[in-house]
Design a protein around this motif. Sequence first.
Motif, mmCIF file in Angstrom:
data_model
loop_
_atom_site.group_PDB
_atom_site.id
_atom_site.type_symbol
_atom_site.label_atom_id
_atom_site.label_comp_id
_atom_site.label_asym_id
_atom_site.label_seq_id
_atom_site.Cartn_x
_atom_site.Cartn_y
_atom_site.Cartn_z
ATOM 1 N N ASP A 172 0.892 -1.356 0.043
ATOM 2 C CA ASP A 172 -0.039 -0.007 0.015
ATOM 3 C C ASP A 172 0.797 1.257 -0.025
ATOM 4 O OD1 ASP A 172 -1.847 2.044 0.159
ATOM 5 O OD2 ASP A 172 -2.703 1.318 2.167
ATOM 6 N N PRO A 173 0.757 1.919 -1.104
ATOM 7 C CA PRO A 173 1.788 2.933 -1.140
ATOM 8 C C PRO A 173 1.413 4.207 0.035
ATOM 9 C CG PRO A 173 0.281 3.013 -3.150
ATOM 10 C CD PRO A 173 -0.025 1.710 -2.216
ATOM 11 N N ARG A 174 0.343 3.994 0.666
ATOM 12 C CA ARG A 174 0.056 5.111 1.630
ATOM 13 C C ARG A 174 0.689 4.807 3.087
ATOM 14 N NH1 ARG A 174 -6.015 5.950 0.097
ATOM 15 N NH2 ARG A 174 -5.643 3.594 -0.108
ATOM 16 N N TYR A 220 5.787 0.769 2.978
ATOM 17 C CA TYR A 220 6.070 0.793 1.483
ATOM 18 C C TYR A 220 7.611 0.938 1.398
ATOM 19 C CZ TYR A 220 4.755 1.215 -3.610
ATOM 20 O OH TYR A 220 4.729 1.231 -4.746
ATOM 21 N N TRP A 263 12.195 3.785 -1.350
ATOM 22 C CA TRP A 263 12.879 4.383 -2.429
ATOM 23 C C TRP A 263 11.844 4.543 -3.601
ATOM 24 C CZ3 TRP A 263 14.044 -0.599 -0.590
ATOM 25 C CH2 TRP A 263 13.282 -1.554 -1.431
ATOM 26 N N ALA A 264 10.767 3.856 -3.297
ATOM 27 C CA ALA A 264 9.865 4.116 -4.472
ATOM 28 C C ALA A 264 9.312 5.748 -4.389
ATOM 29 C CB ALA A 264 8.686 3.224 -4.260
ATOM 30 N N PRO A 265 8.871 6.089 -5.809
ATOM 31 C CA PRO A 265 8.544 7.556 -5.617
ATOM 32 C C PRO A 265 7.141 7.576 -4.737
ATOM 33 C CG PRO A 265 9.141 6.932 -7.841
ATOM 34 C CD PRO A 265 9.156 5.641 -6.847
ATOM 35 N N ALA A 266 6.420 6.703 -4.803
ATOM 36 C CA ALA A 266 5.045 6.933 -4.231
ATOM 37 C C ALA A 266 5.204 7.012 -2.457
ATOM 38 C CB ALA A 266 4.109 5.474 -4.285
ATOM 39 N N GLN A 301 5.310 10.462 -2.144
ATOM 40 C CA GLN A 301 3.831 11.141 -2.741
ATOM 41 C C GLN A 301 2.966 11.181 -1.608
ATOM 42 O OE1 GLN A 301 3.061 8.714 -6.202
ATOM 43 N NE2 GLN A 301 1.506 10.218 -6.737
ATOM 44 N N PHE A 302 2.811 10.511 -0.815
ATOM 45 C CA PHE A 302 2.048 10.351 0.319
ATOM 46 C C PHE A 302 2.702 10.803 1.820
ATOM 47 C CE2 PHE A 302 0.628 7.452 -2.685
ATOM 48 C CZ PHE A 302 -0.925 8.200 -2.666
#
Lengths: 172, 297
Positions: A134-136, A140, A143-146, A149-150
């Motif tokens: 879950d990117p939020r 998560y 290193w992932a941009p998501a 993002q949250f």
Amino acid sequence: MIRIVTLAELDPEALAFATKRLYAAFGVGVESAGQARMPADASDGDAFFADRVVTQARVVKSFSDDKVLYFTNAPLALPAGPMGAGPVFGFAQYGGERAVVTSHGLSGMPLAEGLAKRATHHVGHLFDLHHCFDPRCAMYPEWAPAFAQFPDVALCPFCREKSEHKIRLAGS
Amino acid sequence: MPAAGPQGPEILIASGAVHIGDRVVYPNQGICRVRGIEHREIAGRSWEFVTLSREEDGATVMVPREKVAGVGLRRVASDKEIELVFDFLSAPGGDPELDWKVRHRAHGEKMVGGELMGTTEVLKGLHALARLRPLPQKERELYDNARHLLVQEIAAAMSLAPAVAEDNLDYALVPPDGMKRKGRTLIAAQPLRAVPPTLAAIDGEEDLEDAGGTVELPGLEDEEAVIAEPAVEDSSEADQVVAPKKVAAKKKPVAKKTKPAPKSKPKGKAPAQGRSKSSPKAKSKSKVAAKPRAKRK
């Protein structure tokens, strides 16, 4: 109890924010345990080996089940694995006692939120949490941009429930 | 009678023999160490047990010696096998199985089998599915369990810290910028274009619409193409930014309108498509259609 040790001069407001977010995420007490020096043996020239930092940094007196979180602003590294060397923003002894987090390389996120989210991520590993899809969720991959993002520092219901279960089982 | 060597008696498993002190993998339990052989008297019968100690928490697992070969006990994976795991994880593709019954059976068999590649397939399959829709609670637990077993085995096989093993696992699944595998640059994870649906536990095979949104992830175009309905006749609908399943869901009830409801259906029961992967609209329509029949009776 999560005990915070700083290994470098960090913004007190960012530290206070991280402390609050850690308390909100795990529901356990968070307190400062002072400052310590970065272990010189952990240095590799450009970066510090995160796994050596957690084993060689100053020992903080704590009760059983307490977690010790070291904050630094230095770049960190880890031994290369089967996929090679990747970005490193922290390291935790999985299911163990100690973790280290750096504010180095925070991009796309304010310092306070970024540091708090990374701290929550690595303390999550100390409570046996794995990475989450879950990117939020703070678990998560960092290193992932998501991840940036949250900026909300929160765990998804599954990770939260799992960490609460682990905390309930703690002896102390 | 097995010969007692310098490492104690030989214990036969499916892939050879192990000795006391060896590390083995027990399906669904993880890395264990062979502690010894014990004799116990149970219900008037003498049993010979192979005692294993789970490394993670020290829990004891006792297996009757004659059943050791059949429970799926195996040696910890070699470096070559771990390399194959990372080759598989970093390879593109891996379309998720959308039929939950097929998925449930296949994943169950793979986890019970305890093979390294089977666990990897479960992880990759559920990871791909999680990018399309939230996982139900049971599958979320299965995903976490598969990840846990894999991280433990990679860490044990390569003498790495579990956190490093997990980071490497995700370097393959969610590659950072510039990550390479055997000279091939992996497609880096991109920022999300839309907010994914909430991860609140959803029941069984509820639609993506039930979760309150759609997941639109870059790099998933190919996977979406697989689950898309063959053709969208209306060009205006094709222009809309709607998940393929939604398009299908919108079209299905229109087709049902022209079909009269069969009278022989059992009373109060929704037609068969009610539990299929149609939209909630279709479900509610089938319920409305069932009401007058119930009143008549």
